[in-house]
Design a protein around this motif. Sequence first.
Motif, PDB file in Angstrom:
ATOM      1  N   THR A   1       0.831  -1.207   0.000  1.00 13.51           N
ATOM      2  CA  THR A   1       0.000   0.000   0.000  1.00 13.51           C
ATOM      3  C   THR A   1       0.864   1.254   0.000  1.00 13.51           C
ATOM      4  OG1 THR A   1      -1.738  -1.179   1.199  1.00 13.51           O
ATOM      5  CG2 THR A   1      -1.821   1.226   1.249  1.00 13.51           C
ATOM      6  N   THR A   2       1.872   1.276   0.841  1.00 12.08           N
ATOM      7  CA  THR A   2       2.759   2.442   0.926  1.00 12.08           C
ATOM      8  C   THR A   2       3.518   2.639  -0.378  1.00 12.08           C
ATOM      9  OG1 THR A   2       3.025   2.107   3.307  1.00 12.08           O
ATOM     10  CG2 THR A   2       4.652   3.500   2.219  1.00 12.08           C
ATOM     11  N   ALA A   3       4.080   1.565  -0.907  1.00 13.82           N
ATOM     12  CA  ALA A   3       4.893   1.650  -2.134  1.00 13.82           C
ATOM     13  C   ALA A   3       4.069   2.175  -3.305  1.00 13.82           C
ATOM     14  CB  ALA A   3       5.477   0.283  -2.466  1.00 13.82           C
ATOM     15  N   PHE A   4       2.927   1.586  -3.545  1.00 16.44           N
ATOM     16  CA  PHE A   4       2.119   2.018  -4.684  1.00 16.44           C
ATOM     17  C   PHE A   4       1.488   3.379  -4.435  1.00 16.44           C
ATOM     18  CE2 PHE A   4       2.273  -2.602  -5.660  1.00 16.44           C
ATOM     19  CZ  PHE A   4       2.985  -2.470  -6.850  1.00 16.44           C
ATOM     20  N   GLY A   5       1.268   3.716  -3.180  1.00 19.10           N
ATOM     21  CA  GLY A   5       0.794   5.057  -2.843  1.00 19.10           C
ATOM     22  C   GLY A   5       1.822   6.130  -3.166  1.00 19.10           C
ATOM     23  N   LEU A   6       3.094   5.765  -3.134  1.00 19.86           N
ATOM     24  CA  LEU A   6       4.183   6.688  -3.481  1.00 19.86           C
ATOM     25  C   LEU A   6       4.457   6.724  -4.983  1.00 19.86           C
ATOM     26  CD1 LEU A   6       6.691   5.843  -0.597  1.00 19.86           C
ATOM     27  CD2 LEU A   6       5.449   8.000  -0.926  1.00 19.86           C
ATOM     28  N   GLY A   7       3.732   5.923  -5.741  1.00 21.21           N
ATOM     29  CA  GLY A   7       3.918   5.936  -7.192  1.00 21.21           C
ATOM     30  C   GLY A   7       5.004   5.018  -7.693  1.00 21.21           C
ATOM     31  N   VAL A   8       5.331   3.994  -6.923  1.00 14.87           N
ATOM     32  CA  VAL A   8       6.322   3.020  -7.351  1.00 14.87           C
ATOM     33  C   VAL A   8       5.733   2.216  -8.505  1.00 14.87           C
ATOM     34  CG1 VAL A   8       7.492   0.902  -6.612  1.00 14.87           C
ATOM     35  CG2 VAL A   8       7.479   2.892  -5.124  1.00 14.87           C
TER      36      VAL A   8
END
Length: 182
Positions: free
Chosen positions: A95-102
């Motif tokens: 969730t955090t990674a994709f929320g940062l646009g990874v």
Amino acid sequence: MPSDTRILIVDDHEDTLYALESALAPLGYQLSRATSGDEALKQVLRGQVGLLLLDVRMPGVSGLEVVRYMRRVEQTQHIPVILLTGFGADHELTTTAFGLGVADLVLKPVDPWALRTKVRYLYDAHRRHLALEREVRRLRALTGEHTETAAHPRPGLPHIDARVPTQRPMGAHAGELEKDRT
């Protein structure tokens, strides 16, 4: 993208860096490496990085902290990032990674063929994006030159502020359109 643009591989383990470089070597892209988040940020901020392969868990500055910083800086916010983890992808990390646009979260050990496919796609897409941005800037500069000479417009070209009137079907008047609806 300039020819000296490279893929930056970041991991705190030398054997992982070597394995990733070996997996990506057949692509023929220029590769560089960093062994810490701090070193990665320095290289990214110097420019010429077109893709980042970044370990999530490193001593000091973590991979997620590197991405958070990159996304706040205009010159680095659009660089594609592939996060690498050897600890499994839990819901919070994902969730955090994709929320940062990874762009992707890849589990170690990495499948070399799958990694090459992802890297080729993301790196080439980023290069095309940058080329389009350069072309837009070039065209805007040309348009700026033409608006400066608006006192002498070219014949047959409408002024850029000209309003286009609403169009009606040929031969139709407001009353005829009302009849057609009933």
